[in-house]
Design an enzyme around this catalytic site. Structure first.
Site, PDB file in Angstrom:
ATOM      1  N   HIS B 215       0.809  -1.208   0.000  1.00 17.45           N
ATOM      2  CA  HIS B 215       0.000   0.000   0.000  1.00 17.45           C
ATOM      3  C   HIS B 215       0.845   1.260   0.000  1.00 17.45           C
ATOM      4  O   HIS B 215       0.507   2.226  -0.661  1.00 17.45           O
ATOM      5  CB  HIS B 215      -1.043   0.048   1.105  1.00 17.45           C
ATOM      6  CG  HIS B 215      -2.153   0.975   0.704  1.00 17.45           C
ATOM      7  ND1 HIS B 215      -3.011   0.670  -0.320  1.00 17.45           N
ATOM      8  CD2 HIS B 215      -2.474   2.207   1.095  1.00 17.45           C
ATOM      9  CE1 HIS B 215      -3.822   1.679  -0.520  1.00 17.45           C
ATOM     10  NE2 HIS B 215      -3.532   2.625   0.312  1.00 17.45           N
ATOM     11  N   TYR B 219       1.477   5.335  -2.362  1.00 19.70           N
ATOM     12  CA  TYR B 219       1.732   6.734  -1.995  1.00 19.70           C
ATOM     13  C   TYR B 219       3.080   7.206  -2.534  1.00 19.70           C
ATOM     14  O   TYR B 219       3.262   8.392  -2.781  1.00 19.70           O
ATOM     15  CB  TYR B 219       1.575   6.909  -0.481  1.00 19.70           C
ATOM     16  CG  TYR B 219       0.121   6.729  -0.153  1.00 19.70           C
ATOM     17  CD1 TYR B 219      -0.774   7.769  -0.385  1.00 19.70           C
ATOM     18  CD2 TYR B 219      -0.386   5.511   0.253  1.00 19.70           C
ATOM     19  CE1 TYR B 219      -2.126   7.597  -0.198  1.00 19.70           C
ATOM     20  CE2 TYR B 219      -1.732   5.326   0.450  1.00 19.70           C
ATOM     21  CZ  TYR B 219      -2.598   6.372   0.217  1.00 19.70           C
ATOM     22  OH  TYR B 219      -3.938   6.201   0.392  1.00 19.70           O
ATOM     23  N   HIS B 366     -10.477   0.510  -9.409  1.00 19.82           N
ATOM     24  CA  HIS B 366     -10.122   1.521  -8.409  1.00 19.82           C
ATOM     25  C   HIS B 366      -8.680   1.994  -8.598  1.00 19.82           C
ATOM     26  O   HIS B 366      -8.414   3.186  -8.678  1.00 19.82           O
ATOM     27  CB  HIS B 366     -10.306   0.951  -6.999  1.00 19.82           C
ATOM     28  CG  HIS B 366      -9.564   1.726  -5.953  1.00 19.82           C
ATOM     29  ND1 HIS B 366     -10.014   2.950  -5.499  1.00 19.82           N
ATOM     30  CD2 HIS B 366      -8.394   1.501  -5.306  1.00 19.82           C
ATOM     31  CE1 HIS B 366      -9.155   3.422  -4.612  1.00 19.82           C
ATOM     32  NE2 HIS B 366      -8.157   2.557  -4.483  1.00 19.82           N
ATOM     33  N   PHE B 367      -7.736   1.028  -8.682  1.00 17.25           N
ATOM     34  CA  PHE B 367      -6.347   1.520  -8.715  1.00 17.25           C
ATOM     35  C   PHE B 367      -5.979   2.070 -10.086  1.00 17.25           C
ATOM     36  O   PHE B 367      -5.053   2.870 -10.194  1.00 17.25           O
ATOM     37  CB  PHE B 367      -5.348   0.494  -8.161  1.00 17.25           C
ATOM     38  CG  PHE B 367      -5.160  -0.781  -8.928  1.00 17.25           C
ATOM     39  CD1 PHE B 367      -4.549  -0.786 -10.160  1.00 17.25           C
ATOM     40  CD2 PHE B 367      -5.569  -1.985  -8.384  1.00 17.25           C
ATOM     41  CE1 PHE B 367      -4.355  -1.966 -10.853  1.00 17.25           C
ATOM     42  CE2 PHE B 367      -5.380  -3.179  -9.064  1.00 17.25           C
ATOM     43  CZ  PHE B 367      -4.769  -3.160 -10.302  1.00 17.25           C
ATOM     44  N   HIS B 368      -6.727   1.697 -11.112  1.00 18.75           N
ATOM     45  CA  HIS B 368      -6.487   2.352 -12.400  1.00 18.75           C
ATOM     46  C   HIS B 368      -6.954   3.802 -12.350  1.00 18.75           C
ATOM     47  O   HIS B 368      -6.318   4.683 -12.917  1.00 18.75           O
ATOM     48  CB  HIS B 368      -7.176   1.600 -13.531  1.00 18.75           C
ATOM     49  CG  HIS B 368      -6.346   0.453 -14.054  1.00 18.75           C
ATOM     50  ND1 HIS B 368      -6.354  -0.780 -13.483  1.00 18.75           N
ATOM     51  CD2 HIS B 368      -5.456   0.377 -15.075  1.00 18.75           C
ATOM     52  CE1 HIS B 368      -5.513  -1.574 -14.128  1.00 18.75           C
ATOM     53  NE2 HIS B 368      -4.948  -0.898 -15.102  1.00 18.75           N
ATOM     54  N   ARG B 429     -11.216 -10.557 -10.872  1.00 16.03           N
ATOM     55  CA  ARG B 429     -10.045 -10.014 -11.551  1.00 16.03           C
ATOM     56  C   ARG B 429      -9.060 -11.143 -11.858  1.00 16.03           C
ATOM     57  O   ARG B 429      -9.240 -12.268 -11.434  1.00 16.03           O
ATOM     58  CB  ARG B 429      -9.375  -8.911 -10.730  1.00 16.03           C
ATOM     59  CG  ARG B 429      -9.157  -9.228  -9.300  1.00 16.03           C
ATOM     60  CD  ARG B 429      -8.663  -8.034  -8.484  1.00 16.03           C
ATOM     61  NE  ARG B 429      -7.336  -7.596  -8.843  1.00 16.03           N
ATOM     62  CZ  ARG B 429      -6.412  -7.183  -7.954  1.00 16.03           C
ATOM     63  NH1 ARG B 429      -6.688  -7.162  -6.679  1.00 16.03           N
ATOM     64  NH2 ARG B 429      -5.238  -6.774  -8.331  1.00 16.03           N
ATOM     65  N   ARG B 430      -8.036 -10.811 -12.615  1.00 20.05           N
ATOM     66  CA  ARG B 430      -6.964 -11.744 -12.971  1.00 20.05           C
ATOM     67  C   ARG B 430      -7.498 -12.987 -13.672  1.00 20.05           C
ATOM     68  O   ARG B 430      -7.082 -14.104 -13.389  1.00 20.05           O
ATOM     69  CB  ARG B 430      -6.185 -12.197 -11.733  1.00 20.05           C
ATOM     70  CG  ARG B 430      -5.717 -11.072 -10.856  1.00 20.05           C
ATOM     71  CD  ARG B 430      -4.893 -11.630  -9.719  1.00 20.05           C
ATOM     72  NE  ARG B 430      -4.646 -10.635  -8.716  1.00 20.05           N
ATOM     73  CZ  ARG B 430      -5.216 -10.643  -7.514  1.00 20.05           C
ATOM     74  NH1 ARG B 430      -6.031 -11.596  -7.168  1.00 20.05           N
ATOM     75  NH2 ARG B 430      -4.945  -9.689  -6.659  1.00 20.05           N
TER      76      ARG B 430
END
Lengths: 284, 547
Positions: B215, B219, B366-368, B429-430
């Site tokens: 995580h 950042y 989300h992370f895209h 996913r994946r």
């Protein structure tokens, strides 16, 4: 510019703010996570503080390397087909067997020809098969109501004798419609029962029934289907499929029956039992 | 830009050079997962592609970009040549060798384990070694950032460290802490097994160590964008930074709060009890503090600029902002995506709500949106801002750059919003291939098709980006102003020692890490063993997937 202060000197405002706020956050998070959440149970009373903390840490009574659950060792039968066993069966006394068979007539019918869908026809059955089933009932490897008690009352010799008696009563058995080897031994056969009986279903790993039970529904080494009632055959297939009956030594019947649909079981039962009770079939 | 110019240029070119093929892979993956026909319809290739896409986007581009940006910032914000330029070049070469090693192994089909490694999956040791070199090489940069900041402080005892330098050093320290997890996992667990020195893989310990990185790395990706928010955006908008102290606090809070939170990636893992999962979930919420502080500061700084340019009324200042500046446009688009993605993130980090979306496309979406959208669009803006300064040639052209930013914005929204919905519908996913003839999957088909359109818009935007950068690179040389950082409304004359250095905050991070990870990692050594035989995917055949 202020001289760099040690990070642990809490008389300066920023270290004080930093340490106290971090300590407060950790304390709040720990109390919420370990005591409040850890003690909560979905369907039960709150756990005590100590138990809650242990549980939240992942320490439970069963903590340790997980092991796959081992199923209890199960042997499908006690019978071993040794020369001694075969000799005992071969030496069965038909005369004494007829006397023992008086116990059987109430359910299995006069002369061993069943009149009920609950019980198999024994007449003409291979002696080894009857002997094995009796031993399985005695050892609790197969369960059916009174049969376990009756079998327990018999000695090994009694079992061999009664098996010899029934094995000899080949006359009076109902014929099977498929017995006359008409076509339909291929996978293209439209009739489900004929196809499964003579060709099986390789895609599902189902061998043809006839491979073991014989092209005319009777073959040494496998129980005879000749003269059995369709209800009995269907019930046994279902029992194998559900694992209620487990005394097939190599799981062959359980493996096959598990793959059959209820309709297929019914069709096979009707096919093999067709000679036994044509009147009842029409009604079904 | 003194001696850092060439360093910054080389690092950025590696980053953006790797970016275009990685986007191309991404677009192909979108096509592959969709009901539409895809070229090279092969699940084995899909997993190799996902691994390469992830490795390039998560490790290569971000690390090289942060390093290049860091060298530029160190030289320009401190106003003196970078110390240790030779070491910086050595670090660059180490990272480049690592990248080439890892990428070649994935392309050879010997490392389809995805960039998060997923032990007990096992790849070729060359992949792990490449990843290790890439991370280890970037530690040279970490040391150089600290050395440059400390050296400047010693030479300028009366002046506060410039915010940009303070922030990039926070970024470097954050990366040093974060990377410790993956480095220990690589050296202690994966490499010994890959070389055959051990028979088993402790998957639980490996996953826990990776969560330390997993995580905080986000950042680390985000920080260059935030540095641009605070130090470049107000300048580009023609205004001033609302508050220098808020900036320092933001970067300090990111350093402190983004580390002890990684276990919210392990909510469904059996090797940990609920206590630490909750504690880290709780700490994750604190990341909202610097995020909201930043949204407030940046909006306030933009308002200052807008009013300075003659904007009146409650919202009139918005119209007067210089929207033709790529940096100003990018910050607005970035904050919109940060908003959408941030609210999705609140669901991911919530211990209970996470179960709804665990392992679904929601997470990927989300992370895209956050990284591929809010963060990367700022990388573009930073590149457009730095390029003329590094190359000494003007940007060709700002209009094309704006097109690129807008396309990226819409492409990312069109990709990720249907993706989120498909995730809520349960799309895992994946997965390389979905059987769209199943009624449960068929409902997602149109959503996935829309996502594919977004994916190809992103590809067009990536091509535009490279076009702009290459055209500028080979343009006419002209005089450009040096990189300037925004002045604060009240420029700091004196700041408390704790807001001018990291001793206190590193000590706090150490304590937080011991509390948050001491037991979860320690338990493997005295309580449980999760060692399992490794699953080698090095020899995976092309036809291994579900057809």
């Amino acid at each position: 510019m202020a001289r760099e202060q040690g990070p642990f000197k809490t008389d300066n405002p920023w270290p004080r703010i930093g340490w106290w706020s971090v300590a407060g956050l950790l304390a709040a998070g720990a109390v919420l996570g370990f005591v409040v959440l850890g003690g909560e149970q979905q369907n039960g009373p709150r756990l005590g503080t100590w138990t809650a903390i242990c549980r939240a840490l992942g320490i439970a009574s069963d903590t340790g390397p997980a092991t796959a659950p081992q199923p209890p060792l199960q042997t499908p039968t006690r019978i071993a087909w040794t020369a001694a066993t075969l000799a005992r069966i071969a030496g069965g006394d038909v005369k004494h067997g007829e006397f023992v068979a008086l116990n059987c007539a109430a359910c299995h019918g006069e002369q061993g020809v069943s009149q009920s869908g609950l019980f198999p026809t024994l007449a003409g059955m291979d002696a080894g098969i009857i002997y094995k089933q009796l031993d399985d009932f005695r050892a609790g490897k197969r369960s059916w109501g009174a049969m376990n008690a009756i079998a327990t009352a018999l000695s090994d010799q009694d079992a061999a004798d009664v098996a010899a008696y029934f094995a000899g009563r080949v006359n009076g058995l109902a014929p099977i419609l498929g017995e006359n080897f008409h076509g339909g031994r291929t996978l293209r056969e439209a009739d489900v029962a004929t196809r499964l009986a003579f060709a099986g279903d390789p895609a599902r790993g189902i061998p043809p029934c006839a491979a073991c039970h014989g092209p005319s529904a009777s073959k040494p080494g496998a129980p005879s289907l000749k003269g059995q009632r369709p209800e009995y055959i269907e019930r046994q297939l279902a029992a194998f499929a559900q694992g209620i009956r487990q005394n097939d030594i190599n799981r062959q019947m359980r493996t096959v029956a598990m793959q059959l649909t209820p309709d297929e079981m019914h069709a096979i039962a009707v096919y093999y039992g067709s000679g036994a009770a044509p009147a009842e079939l029409a009604g079904r | 830009m003194l001696n850092s110019r060439r360093l910054a240029l080389f690092h950025c070119w590696v980053a953006f050079g790797a970016f275009l093929p990685a986007v191309l892979l991404g677009a192909w993956q979108m096509l592959m997962r969709s009901p539409l026909p895809a070229p090279l319809d092969d699940p084995g290739a899909y997993y190799a592609s996902v691994t390469l896409h992830g490795t390039v986007m998560a490790y290569v581009i971000t690390t090289f970009f942060a390093m290049g940006f860091g060298y530029a910032v160190a030289a320009t914000s401190l106003g003196r040549p970078l110390r240790g330029a030779a070491a910086a070049w050595a670090g660059f070469v180490i990272c480049l060798v690592g990248t080439a090693m890892a990428a070649a192994t994935v392309v050879a089909g010997k490392a389809s384990v995805l960039y998060t490694f997923y032990p007990p999956l096992l790849a070729s040791p060359w992949y792990y070694l490449g990843a290790f070199l890439l991370v280890a090489g970037s530690m040279v940069w970490v040391v150089l950032m600290v050395v440059n900041m400390v050296g400047w402080k010693r030479d300028n005892p009366e002046r506060p460290v410039p915010l940009a330098m303070f922030a990039i050093t926070a970024t470097a320290l954050l990366w040093a802490w974060a990377a410790a997890g993956v480095e220990i996992e690589l050296v202690g667990i994966l490499l010994p097994r890959a070389f055959g020195w051990s028979d088993l893989i402790d998957a639980g310990l490996g996953r826990t160590l990776f969560s330390v990185t997993l995580h905080a790395i986000v950042y680390f990706w985000l920080m260059p964008a935030y540095i641009a928010f605070y130090t470049l955006v107000p300048q580009a908008a023609g205004g001033r930074l609302y508050s220098d102290t808020m900036g320092r606090l933001t970067f300090i809070m990111f350093l402190v709060f983004s580390l002890p939170v990684g276990m919210h990636h392990l909510f469904a893992d059996p090797e940990h009890g609920s206590g630490f999962k909750f504690l880290q979930s709780f700490l994750t919420f604190l990341i909202a503090l610097p995020t909201l502080l930043t949204v407030f500061s940046i909006t306030a700084s933009l308002e200052i600029a807008g009013r300075h340019r003659g904007g009146r009324g409650l919202l009139g200042w918005i119209a007067t902002l210089p929207w033709e500046e790529p940096m100003v446009l990018a910050v607005a688009l970035s904050l919109v995506m940060l908003g959408f993605g941030g609210f999705g993130g609140l669901i991911n980090m919530s211990y209970a709500m996470n179960m709804m979306i665990h392992n679904t496309s929601w997470v990927t979406a989300h992370f895209h949106l956050i990284f591929g959208g809010a963060v990367v669009i700022m990388y573009f803006a930073i590149a457009y801002e730095m390029w003329p300064r590094i190359t000494g040639k003007p940007l060709r052209s700002k209009a094309l750059a704006r097109w690129q930013l807008w396309l990226w914005f819409w492409g990312m929204l069109i990709t990720t919003i249907p993706w989120h919905i498909a995730g809520l519908m349960g799309q895992p996913r994946r997965i390389a291939i979905f059987d769209y003839s199943l009624p449960l999957v068929a409902r997602m088909a149109s959503l996935v098709n829309i996502s594919v359109i977004g994916g190809f818009i992103l590809l067009v935007s990536a091509i535009l980006l490279i076009t702009v950068l290459v055209r500028s690179h080979f343009g006419e040389r002209s005089v450009t102003e040096p990189l300037r950082y925004a002045l604060a409304v009240n420029p700091p004359r004196q700041v408390p020692a704790s807001l001018n250095g990291f001793a206190l905050w590193n000590a706090i991070v150490l304590v937080l890490m011991i509390v948050a990870y001491g037991y979860p990692i320690g338990q493997f050594f005295f309580l449980k063993s999760h060692s399992a035989p490794a699953v080698e995917v090095t020899s995976q055949s092309a036809a291994a997937g579900v057809q």
